[in-house]
Design an enzyme around this catalytic site. Structure first.
Site: not given
Length: 315
Positions: A151, A170, A231, A260, A286-287, A289
């Site tokens: 992503i 990262d 998340r 959620e 949480h849309i 995807a």
């Protein structure tokens, strides 16, 4: 074989299961108590991220062989206990990367240009005053990607076309790996201080829980924007709300909130500290995807993994 589908997932999954002789039951968001009573005999559980699959539910699923997760993250599953019980878990990494990256970009644009506040002032207050909403262009600004996987890299690809500078945090990648895909790798403190906009693309783990809290927000640029696409829990929502109130943060956008995952079947109301702030705040349920293209890709990938797991012959 008995399969239970507990979320709105691509239809190809039920079709594939039935083609291979499975008895398929679909009940969307049945709740934990229902699952405790109905998992016995189920060999395949198809889900997304709700509910948490803990030891109690895994013990109730005495015949379970496979959990097919139609999303990327598996933090909601007790993976160690699943392995101990001999339950395999498959997921769909990469299938929704473009969809999530595009939604992240839309939030960045809306927050940078104060689109939501402008909409409410015109549509609700009937005020037409462009001078209230001077924002920033993205060209020339620094985009900090916290998590530089599929992503993050897709969002970086889009942002480079706009003319943004790409920073990455990262710990699992080297500077050379980040540089090869167009990002400058930084350690956390430098990452926080240099980014104009930060987007989060990390799993929720004990190490990432509240990774962005008061201390981290204090180190960010004044007026910085933060967008959580990962998340709920990675971003401390109370700290983010305080950052918005104080003006330290110029905007907060989230596609996920900690609540959620809560069981609201008892009539409790969904809540986040960010809901009470107002200002330049943008939330979606949480849309990331939830595009037709991503759902098709997820369905195909999950079916491929089920076929491989059960050694089904192609029809």
């Amino acid at each position: 074989m008995k399969a239970l589908i507990i979320d709105d997932v691509p239809g190809i999954i039920a079709d594939t299961l039935e083609q291979h002789g499975a008895e398929v039951e679909t009940i969307v968001m049945p709740g934990v108590e229902y699952l405790k009573e109905h998992l016995d005999g189920v060999e395949v559980l198809v889900m997304r991220v709700i509910p948490e699959i803990d030891k109690e539910l895994l013990d109730a699923a005495k015949d379970l062989k496979l959990i097919a997760v139609c999303s990327v993250g598996t933090a909601h599953i007790d993976m160690d206990y699943a392995r101990e019980k001999g339950v395999a878990v498959v997921n769909a990494p990469g299938a929704s990367a473009n969809a999530v990256a595009e939604l992240a970009l839309s939030k960045i644009l809306d927050l940078s240009r104060k689109v939501i506040a402008a909409h409410h002032e015109v549509a609700e207050d009937r005020i037409w005053e462009k001078y209230h909403f001077t924002g920033h262009e993205l060209k020339g600004r620094s985009l900090g990607l916290c998590g530089y996987g599929r992503i993050g890299r897709r969002l970086a690809e889009i942002a480079r076309v706009i003319g943004m500078r790409i920073l990455a945090y990262d710990p699992y990648l080297t500077a050379e790996q980040c540089e090869q895909s167009g990002a400058v790798k930084l350690e956390m403190d430098d990452f926080l201080r240099q980014a104009d906009i930060i987007t989060i693309h990390l799993p929720l783990t004990p190490e990432t829980n509240n990774l962005f809290s008061y201390q981290e927000i204090a180190k960010m640029k004044d007026g910085a924007i933060i967008v959580n696409m990962s998340r709920g829990g990675v971003l401390d929502e109370t700290a983010a709300a305080e950052g918005l109130k104080s003006g330290k943060l110029g905007g907060v956008g989230v596609d996920v909130i900690k609540a959620e995952m809560a069981d609201l079947s008892g009539g409790d109301t969904l809540h986040s500290p960010l809901f009470d702030v107002g200002g330049n705040y943008l939330v979606s349920p949480h849309i990331g995807a939830r595009t037709y293209e991503a759902q098709d890709a997820i369905g195909v990938l999950i079916c491929e993994k089920m076929t491989e797991f059960f050694h089904w012959q192609a029809n």
